[in-house]
Design a protein around this motif. Structure first.
Motif, short mmCIF file in Angstrom:
data_model
loop_
_atom_site.label_atom_id
_atom_site.label_comp_id
_atom_site.label_asym_id
_atom_site.label_seq_id
_atom_site.Cartn_x
_atom_site.Cartn_y
_atom_site.Cartn_z
N LYS A 1 -9.51 -39.50 -12.43
CA LYS A 1 -10.21 -40.44 -13.31
C LYS A 1 -11.48 -40.98 -12.65
N MET A 2 -11.43 -41.13 -11.33
CA MET A 2 -12.62 -41.61 -10.61
C MET A 2 -13.78 -40.63 -10.74
N VAL A 3 -13.48 -39.34 -10.66
CA VAL A 3 -14.56 -38.34 -10.73
C VAL A 3 -14.87 -37.94 -12.16
N GLY A 4 -14.18 -38.56 -13.12
CA GLY A 4 -14.48 -38.30 -14.51
C GLY A 4 -13.98 -36.99 -15.04
N VAL A 5 -12.85 -36.51 -14.51
CA VAL A 5 -12.26 -35.25 -14.95
C VAL A 5 -11.00 -35.54 -15.74
N SER A 6 -10.78 -34.77 -16.78
CA SER A 6 -9.58 -34.98 -17.59
C SER A 6 -8.33 -34.74 -16.75
N LEU A 7 -7.31 -35.53 -17.03
CA LEU A 7 -6.09 -35.49 -16.25
C LEU A 7 -5.32 -34.20 -16.51
N GLY A 8 -4.92 -33.55 -15.45
CA GLY A 8 -4.11 -32.34 -15.55
C GLY A 8 -3.31 -32.17 -14.28
N VAL A 9 -2.14 -31.61 -14.39
CA VAL A 9 -1.25 -31.44 -13.24
C VAL A 9 -1.00 -29.94 -13.04
N ASP A 10 -1.32 -29.47 -11.86
CA ASP A 10 -1.04 -28.10 -11.47
C ASP A 10 0.37 -28.07 -10.89
N TRP A 11 1.36 -27.86 -11.77
CA TRP A 11 2.75 -27.99 -11.35
C TRP A 11 3.13 -26.96 -10.29
#
Length: 779
Positions: free
Chosen positions: A732-742
């Motif tokens: 969120k700090m770098v302005g990227v959409s949240l995603g999890v590389d499981w």
């Protein structure tokens, strides 16, 4: 309480540590090894800025590119050509050199230039060429080894590099691969920029915080080795008149002794590792031992901070222990841990990071103090929450087999000790998960599509200007591992003399009919035909210039300045073709010629390129192709295609992170092993008693496994939760959409579990030796 009293009590504790007999020495040794491993890694970390600076300076000192005006031949000039190659995935830095006078600049690391047909090589390249693994590379470098490159001419001990003597390089000067220089270093038109965008700076800050926090956690745990036995010994001090505070200071003195010896051990470990660094390569990065010189100020900080931490940690650990003349009130049921203050650390970390959420790279640099402070608080929060979680969970565990009950009861009595053992691994995994999320989230911004169609070709060989490219297709087709070879030549056409500067340009492409079909679609084609391909990006310019009978001018600048005017008349009977997307991903309009339609004087000006379809099932197919390219011309550039390519700065940070993670994992394993052995040593008499009463060794071994498995499972669950939280905040700090590389999350968790299981397996042989009735013997 004055400083004199503190010094006296701490000094008494130091004396007790060294004069306490075998028990005291063993505890000092265990503490020193644990602290020493942490100190060694801290010293390596403080030396990293120096190592990077030296590598950068060495690389700058040997720069040999110039984009300035063409130099005349002189007594102080050198002709140098870039002949870099790749071998089994490793870069090989190569240069062809031809001194033009006695004052020609000497490359760093050389005492003299090799004669034509000879080369000087780096020690690592010499070792490779002399081994069986370097057979194919030896075919590519047909020069006699005449010497080795000194350390000043290399950026790392494992760098593969060579300088080969050459002749007649002057006609090849193009300002790109071949140049005439009068010095090494920053040359005409070259600039050095170390600036990074804010997101990459944030990445570096987070990497250092994530890699160093587990080290600090391990050092804090190491100074508490043998704590239970030490506390029982301290009860004797109360019998001779010591009060509670004095007793705690004496205990802190014992820890101080172990930490001071640990500083010595750490220095020795660092010096040994420093020498070892010259013979290893981690994720493609190598250094010379001389590079690893810790900054004096940072080394002094480590020397002061570690003993101070040992004293503070011991005093903090003894705050809940009542040491009385007749014993230590630790064997009673401990007071239940409170949760509220343990939540303050992660909450504080989130509070520090929250103001930077959404900042991205468009609002300047991230505040480094808030970033480091927030990440540290979140990771240290793992160490405060884990003891509470372990205590709360094991208090609810009950029924099971004998091994399970033994393990659970032991955890219920000393959950804090169990949590301390896995705190470091939990912190490391939490940080690794957050870093993986951040890398995965932002790598798209530093990765671009090359546009190359890797289904049509997998390698490309660029040939220098003037090399007859047409016969090369047959040579590559006969090369082992090549399915198809397509050779094309090209050059630019202008509407006027290039010495005056063209107004409009279009490309000319030359090749066989089959080769031209990679660039355009034609109804029919025979050798001698000339085509005008339309339907690409520059149709208007082609319509204007590609007219029968019009005189165009061939680009003879050769990259460094105007040459002679080379007019060419567009022939009659132009046939029409439709431009298609080429293998390099471009759809370009232009003039297409078959070989019979190209005058010899034009053919000598063409720059050739060969597109290769590779059979990946053939072993070393790429190396065979590079060898063929080198036989055709030493300056031929063979490149392996990929659909995407990443920023070099991003890749460098990612590489450094993986190298650091490997070092931290090694420290984790070694420290956990020392901690496990210390725990077994303290329970030696208990284990011997159980064996004497008939408990099976298999049951005791399984109980030890459960005692490790339960805390590590809880620790990894907590680490996953904290890592995902920290990763989400950073994204969120770098302005990227949240995603999890499981897959990355699971791999990091599995790596942490594997380290603990390995340590547990290594501790089983000592455990079996301790499970003997002889262990009940005492003095």
């Amino acid at each position: 309480m004055n400083a004199r009293q503190w010094g006296r009590d701490l000094g008494m504790g130091v004396r007790f540590a060294f004069t306490g007999g075998r028990e005291g020495w063993i505890r000092v040794l265990l503490t020193a090894v644990g602290v020493g491993l942490g100190v060694a890694l801290l010293l390596v970390t403080t030396a990293i800025p120096s190592a990077l600076a030296v590598r950068h300076d060495r690389d700058e000192a040997r720069l040999d590119y110039t984009y300035g005006p063409k130099r005349p031949k002189a007594a102080n000039t050198l002709l140098i050509s870039d002949s870099d190659t790749t071998y089994h995935g490793d870069d090989v830095r190569g240069r062809l050199v031809e001194p033009e006078g006695p004052k020609a600049p000497l490359a760093p690391g050389l005492s003299k230039y090799p004669a034509p047909g000879e080369m000087v090589v780096s020690p690592a390249l010499k070792k490779l060429l002399d081994s069986g693994d370097g057979r194919l590379l030896r075919e590519r470098l047909p020069y006699r080894i005449a010497g080795t490159i000194g350390e000043s001419g290399l950026v790392g001990s494992q760098e593969l590099a060579y300088y080969a003597g050459a002749k007649n390089l002057s006609p090849r000067i193009d300002g790109y691969r071949t140049a005439r220089i009068s010095e090494f270093g920053h040359l005409d038109g070259t600039t050095s920029s170390n600036s990074m965008d804010p997101v990459l700076i944030l990445l570096v800050l987070v990497v250092f915080a994530v890699l160093l926090t587990p080290v600090a956690v391990f050092i804090a745990a190491a100074v508490r080795f043998g704590g239970e036995r030490r506390d029982r010994r301290l009860a004797a001090l109360r019998l001779v008149g010591s009060d509670t505070r004095m007793t705690r200071r004496i205990a802190a003195g014992e820890a101080l002794a172990g930490s001071l010896v640990g500083l010595v051990f750490g220095t020795v470990f660092f010096l040994l590792g420093r020498q070892l660094a010259g013979s290893v390569e981690i994720v493609g990065v190598s250094v010379f031992p001389s590079y690893l010189n810790p900054a004096p100020a940072l080394a002094a900080l480590v020397a002061v901070a570690v003993p101070a931490a040992a004293v503070l940690v011991t005093l903090f650990a003894l705050r809940g222990v009542v040491i009385e003349p007749l014993g230590v009130v630790r064997t009673a049921k401990p007071r239940r841990r409170r949760l509220w203050w343990r939540l303050l650390l992660p909450a504080g970390g989130l509070a520090l990071l929250a103001p930077m959420i959404g900042q991205g790279r468009g609002h300047g640099d991230f505040n480094p103090y808030l970033v480091i402070g927030g990440v540290l608080l979140l990771l240290i929060g793992v160490t405060t929450l884990l003891p509470w979680i372990v205590e709360a969970v094991v208090a609810q565990l009950g029924r099971g087999g004998i091994a399970w009950q033994l393990a659970v009861r032991r955890l219920q009595l000393s959950s804090g000790t169990a949590a301390r053992m896995v705190n470091g691994i939990a912190v490391a995994v939490a940080g690794a998960i957050a870093m993986q999320m951040l890398f995965a989230g932002i790598q798209g911004e530093y990765t671009k599509n090359t546009g190359r169609d890797t289904t049509r070709a997998q390698m490309q060989v660029s040939l220098p200007q003037g090399v007859d490219f047409l016969p090369t297709a047959a040579k590559f087709s006969a090369t082992k591992g090549v399915r198809k070879a397509t050779a094309l030549g090209s050059i630019d056409l202008g509407d006027r003399d290039w010495r005056r500067g063209p107004n409009t340009t279009i490309p000319m492409t030359v090749g066989t009919c089959d080769a031209l079909r990679e660039e355009a679609r034609m109804t029919s084609c025979h050798d001698g035909d000339v085509f005008v391909a339309k339907g690409g990006d520059n149709d208007a310019d082609v319509a204007k210039l590609a007219r029968s009978g019009r005189t165009l001018h061939i680009n003879t600048t050769n990259g460094i300045g105007p040459g002679k005017d080379a007019p060419w008349t567009v022939p009659g009977h132009l046939q029409q073709a439709t431009a298609i997307t080429s293998p390099i991903g471009m759809r370009t309009s232009g003039v297409l010629l078959t070989p019979a339609a190209v005058p010899e004087r034009v053919n000598r000006l063409l720059t050739g390129v060969v597109y290769l379809s590779v059979d990946k099932s053939v072993p070393d197919a790429q190396e065979h192709i590079r060898n063929t390219a080198a036989r055709i011309d030493p300056l031929a550039d063979a490149v392996l295609w990929s659909a995407t390519e990443r920023s070099k700065q991003f890749d460098s940070i990612r590489t450094g992170t993986f190298a650091g993670a490997i070092c931290v994992l090694a420290l984790i394993g070694a420290s956990l092993l020392v901690s496990q052995l210390e725990q077994l040593r303290e329970r030696r008499k208990l284990l011997s008693s159980l064996v004497a009463f008939g408990t099976r060794r298999r049951t005791l071994s399984l109980s030890v496994l459960w005692q490790t498995a339960i805390p590590i499972a809880l620790g990894l669950l907590l680490a996953t939760a904290v890592g995902l939280t920290l990763g989400a905040v950073l994204l969120k700090m770098v302005g990227v959409s949240l995603g999890v590389d499981w897959s990355s999350v699971l791999s990091m968790t599995a790596a942490g579990a594997a380290v603990v299981l390995t340590v547990t397996a290594l501790s089983l042989p000592p455990l079996i030796r301790m499970m003997r009735p002889e262990g009940l013997r005492t003095e």
